[in-house]
Structures are given as structure tokens and as C-alpha cells.
Design a protein around this motif. Sequence first.
Motif, PDB file in Angstrom:
ATOM      1  N   GLN A 205      34.043  29.048  45.127  1.00 40.49           N
ATOM      2  CA  GLN A 205      34.548  28.407  43.918  1.00 40.49           C
ATOM      3  C   GLN A 205      33.388  27.916  43.056  1.00 40.49           C
ATOM      4  O   GLN A 205      33.393  28.082  41.830  1.00 40.49           O
ATOM      5  CB  GLN A 205      35.440  27.237  44.312  1.00 40.49           C
ATOM      6  CG  GLN A 205      35.739  26.296  43.177  1.00 40.49           C
ATOM      7  CD  GLN A 205      36.759  25.251  43.591  1.00 40.49           C
ATOM      8  OE1 GLN A 205      37.940  25.554  43.707  1.00 40.49           O
ATOM      9  NE2 GLN A 205      36.317  24.040  43.821  1.00 40.49           N
ATOM     10  N   ALA A 206      32.372  27.330  43.701  1.00 37.44           N
ATOM     11  CA  ALA A 206      31.219  26.839  42.946  1.00 37.44           C
ATOM     12  C   ALA A 206      30.530  27.991  42.232  1.00 37.44           C
ATOM     13  O   ALA A 206      30.141  27.875  41.066  1.00 37.44           O
ATOM     14  CB  ALA A 206      30.236  26.136  43.892  1.00 37.44           C
ATOM     15  N   GLN A 207      30.396  29.134  42.909  1.00 35.61           N
ATOM     16  CA  GLN A 207      29.766  30.301  42.267  1.00 35.61           C
ATOM     17  C   GLN A 207      30.556  30.727  41.034  1.00 35.61           C
ATOM     18  O   GLN A 207      29.983  30.992  39.975  1.00 35.61           O
ATOM     19  CB  GLN A 207      29.708  31.482  43.243  1.00 35.61           C
ATOM     20  CG  GLN A 207      28.790  31.271  44.434  1.00 35.61           C
ATOM     21  CD  GLN A 207      28.881  32.409  45.452  1.00 35.61           C
ATOM     22  OE1 GLN A 207      29.673  33.345  45.281  1.00 35.61           O
ATOM     23  NE2 GLN A 207      28.102  32.333  46.515  1.00 35.61           N
ATOM     24  N   ASN A 210      30.359  28.143  38.144  1.00 32.72           N
ATOM     25  CA  ASN A 210      29.053  28.215  37.482  1.00 32.72           C
ATOM     26  C   ASN A 210      28.979  29.450  36.589  1.00 32.72           C
ATOM     27  O   ASN A 210      28.496  29.394  35.462  1.00 32.72           O
ATOM     28  CB  ASN A 210      27.926  28.255  38.511  1.00 32.72           C
ATOM     29  CG  ASN A 210      27.652  26.878  39.109  1.00 32.72           C
ATOM     30  OD1 ASN A 210      28.042  25.874  38.542  1.00 32.72           O
ATOM     31  ND2 ASN A 210      26.993  26.850  40.251  1.00 32.72           N
TER      32      ASN A 210
END
Lengths: 340, 335
Positions: A205-207, A210
Motif C-alpha cells: 500500500q505504501a508503494q 507513494n
Amino acid sequence: MPDAGGALQPAGEPVLEAIGVSRLFDVSRPWLQRVLSGGRRQTLRAVDEASFAIPRGTTFSLVGESGCGKSTVARLAVGLYPPSGGDIRFEGRPLRTALAEPKLRRRMNMIFQDPYASLNPRWRVRDIVAEPIRAFGILKSAGQIRDRVGQLLNQVGLAMSDGDRYPHEFSGGQRQRVSIARALSSEPDFLVCDEPTSALDVSVQAQILNLMKDLQQRLQLTYLFISHNLAVVRHVSDQLGVMYLGRIVEYGPGEEIFRAPRHPYTRLLLEAIPDLKVTGSRRTPVAGEVPSPIAPPPGCPFHPRCPLANARCSAEKPGYTRDGAVLVACHAVEEGRSTP
Amino acid sequence: MKEPLLDIQELSVEFPTRRGLLKALDRVSLSLAPGEVLGVVGESGAGKSLTGAAVIGLLPPPGRISGGQILLQGERIDNLPPERMRRIRGRRIGAIFQDPLTALNPLYSVGRQLVETMQTHLRLPDGETRRRAIDWLQRVGIPAAEQRIDAYPHEFSGGMRQRVVIALALCAEPRLVIADEPTTALDVSIQAQVIEVLKGLTREHGTAVMLITHDMGVIAETADRVAVMYAGRVIEVGPVREIVQTPSHPYTVGLMGSIPSLETRVERLRQIDGAMPRLNAIPPGCPFNPRCPNVFERCRVERPELMPALATQAACWLYDAASLPAASPVPSAHA
């Protein structure tokens, strides 16, 4: 009542504007059954006079629990459903006329929640990504299309050679990258993202979050972001709308709402979230559950669960009250009964 | 330390496939003290659910235990015949699964399911089980339990169903509950209610809980200790506060950093590049080495076991004095 759009909107023409938009669904039983057992027509008010405006290059998020109507707004925004009432404008023109023109139509696209269901398993990734290019006739020659697909795949962090593979060969996060590449291939400037990361693990999710931020800055994209995850919403939003039973109950700059939530529902929602900082502490759970949208409670839809409710709340539907940069639909806030 | 209630020792689980053996769990060791809540976290495919399934003896076929052992109150339970295991399941180990609709039998009223469970495991007189079933429904917070006891699962909402599942898991008063993603299918405001019920009842009865979830928020406020899994191994274990605030393993550090916070807003989330390896392509040495920002030579050849690290136990060569290269950076969660 719906003065939300005009008054709040910052300088610059909004990319998308909703003015008092409603959407009803007919959920009656079939005609014959109604005749035989004497049932009546039933309608579900999925979205109730929603108003908002999304300025260019910003992210507007809608947050709420399941059944609050946020995905219906997403579908209304790209014209997958016609509204039952109110007006949606894309770059100042009615959405319906904008949709009829391929030149404008291709400038909006959508990213869906489930990267397993939204990609055709029998197509190679390069064809999936090229489909909007072909459908809109943006590029004609096969060589140009191949180059463009390679460029798009690079843009989302995949290799050009990945285009030869099928969706099942990719992980969830990579598939969501493919969805994003496909959404970008029609060169849109408005993207509707319906829970784009809720099927993904946090590190993935962070990837993706971003990546979406990078793309927004690089391509000046405007996002309508739908999510139930308040922490994700806080991370991505410029403007924020909190939905409950089809209504936007609080609307304003994201930072401001997270700093000082006004509506009792927003407050309870924020308190209900388990946070990493509060190890072992007790939360105040929101009592009760979301009522059925087929038979919503009279007055304010939140009053049966609201700690501040009084007689007026159960009788009269609240209009919007302005508090700083935030609009709140709550009698208690209007009367000053709530102390933030 | 008290004798552990559950002791998993070097548990390995493998799946024979046409293309060879897949090692889904690789020497996993965990223990739970009586009354303790152990959080098991990790991304999809890390092996956390499989660990829970192995404990209750419900490994999906063709999966099988290929090494190690599982002890419940000092007694081996990993090699019991199915009939004996069935008596332990429900009586001594309760289970709560993610989807309450599939965990309940749609053809029986919830009361009947509770009564049946208690009759099977507790040998109580008939009137007593029904009274207790109503009592359990009240304790998990179902309003008007006396009327609702004869309702069927489809007549309940998702949150209420999950409460019924909790009642069902606890009604035979097991010493251990395996809760596999108990709140994942629920809305946030309902999640908080369900966690509150689960926490309260297990504390009241001194039941130990193995809480399997990918939601660090739920772990942070529920668990006493946390085990972090990656590619079928436990790579870090420690008290919840230390795991969340000062994790040692570079993977845990990255995992914590990648969670968006409600408190502060950062421009970019910390991200771990790449993805967890597939089971047929787990690299030699430390399984995290291809993605690790602190990788050095030893990580690529030799597998690290859990060893004392900052405030936890981590399977990482950074914390082995012998292997430490002169100026190796110790990762920080809040860099």
C-alpha cells in the motif's frame, strides 16, 4: 442548502463539481410479487444531495463505512450512473455532454479496488494497457502504441518486458500498478480511485500511495479518492468529505478536519481507529450500527447513534453550518452544543 | 516463567506440488503463556494463518507438518488421530475466523449452534445449555438475546454475526483461542466493538489468544507480545510496545514505517521496495536479504536464528556481535 461547492472552492476552476447530487436505486421486489403479496415500491437513497468541488491538481477524498454511498459517488463522477437529481460538472460543462465528446471523455479514468477482478485474465498486460489508447484512437501505428505502453509501464515501476505477461503472473501490488498504467494511458487529468489500496498489504500500500503521489505531482493529476481507511485518507487528501448514509456530513480541508473534527460521527470514527501510539489503551467504540439506507431514520441520519442527539435531531434534517473552512451538517454544532 | 500453554517448536509445514515441495513454514517457534494475547503479523503469504491452522489441526490439504512439534499444556497435539484432535478443537482450543458468515451454519439457529457446541464438549443438562447460550449472547453484546437466540445467522448484521462467532468459540471455555483476522471483514466502528468484546471476555476467563492479523493497529492495542512473520519464518518477536516503537529487524522497521499514521502526515511513506519472495524462490540465508537496506555478505549465505536485538528477539545478523562489520548501520524506525 447546497452551497458547499461555490463558497468553499479555492481559486481556479474545479475539475469536477457536484451540486446537490442524489442517486436513488429501485430496490422493490418484482412487480408480480408486489401485486400478489401487496408490497410497495421501495427506493434506496444511496447518495443524498452531495455537493463538492475538486480543484485541479488536488485530491478530494470521501471516507465512510460500507454502505454510506461513497462508491456510488465514484461511479456518478465518471458517468457510470446518471444522477437522479442535481448536477455534475466536468471542467464547467455538464458531465453528460462532456461524456459524449471523446476528447473530454478520455480525460477521466478510474482505478478499481480489486486488481484481481479488474484486469482481464486472458489478455496480456500490454494489451490491457493499450486498450484505452486504441479505443480512443490516440495513437495509430503499432510501433507508437508499443513505445507508449513501454513508457507507461516504466512510469508505474514495471519493466517493458512485463507487457508480455498475463495478470496472473503478477502480485496484487504489481497488478494495481498495471491498473494505474491502464488508467493513465488515455492521458487523463482526472482519476477516480475507488479503494485503490484496500486489497493490498501495508508495505505494498505504501508503494502504491507513494506512486500515486509522484504521478500526481508529475502529471498534475486530480484525484477523487474513495476509502474507508482514515489514516490513508489523511495521508493523501487535500479536501475531505465524511459520508454517512448517503450524506456528506462534514466537508473541508483534510488537515483541518483531522485537527479538529466537528461532526460527532467524524469524531467517533476517529476515536474508533486503533492507532499504533496507544498501545494497550481502551477506545470508545461507536455504539450501534449503520441503519438500513432503505429506511433511514428521520431527521439527522446519525441521531440514533449520536451522543449529542436531542428532539430536534430526530425530527429535522440538518443543513450545513460553516465553521472556519469546514462545512458541518449537525444541529449540535450549529447550536453550539458541541465543544470541540 | 510459567509453563507455556502453547509451545510451538521448530514447526515446519510443506505442500507437495507437481513442481516439488513448497516449504510454507520453516522452523517456526512460538509460545503462549496462559492468559496471554500473542499477535501474529505479516503480509499475505507470510504463513501466519497457516501457523494458526496447524495448531488447530486444520491444515489445508495437501499441506502437512514435516518437522517440529506443537505442545498444548505439555501434551503433543500435532500427531493426534483426527478423532482425538476433534475433541480438543472447540473444548480446549477455540477458533474465530475472518468471515463470520462462513463460520456459522446458515441452516441452524445461532442458539442451536451454541447449544450443540456446549453439549458436545461440556456434558450439561439440556435446560442449562440453553440458559447458558442466552447468557453468552448477552455477554458478547447481542441486544434482546432471549428473542434473538432462535434467529438464523442471515438475520444478523456482520458485526453481530462476528459476536456470535466469538460466543461460539468461547462457550466451551477453551484455554486458547486462535483468532484469524477476526475484524478484517468489519467496518472500523464495528471493529472497535468486536475487539472490545474479545478483549474483555478473554481477560475475564484468562483465555490465551493467538491473534492473527495484518492490522498493526488492532495488534498495538490488543496484544501483549507480537511475532512478526516473513516468508514462512518468525523474524522478530517481542513485547508489543517495543515491536511497534523500536523494532529491530529491518523488515519490521520498514513495515512500521509504511503504515500511514493518523497523528502526523508525511509527504512520502517509508516503503520497502520489491515484494515478499514466492515460496518456490526463497533466497538462501536471510529471506529478506534481497530487499534489506542493511544487507551484508553473511545475510546471503547463512540463515539467522532469533537472537537478542535492541529490545526484542530478531532473526538478523546485524545483532550478532561476531558478524558485525565495522560500521554497520543499525536501522531506526523514525529516520
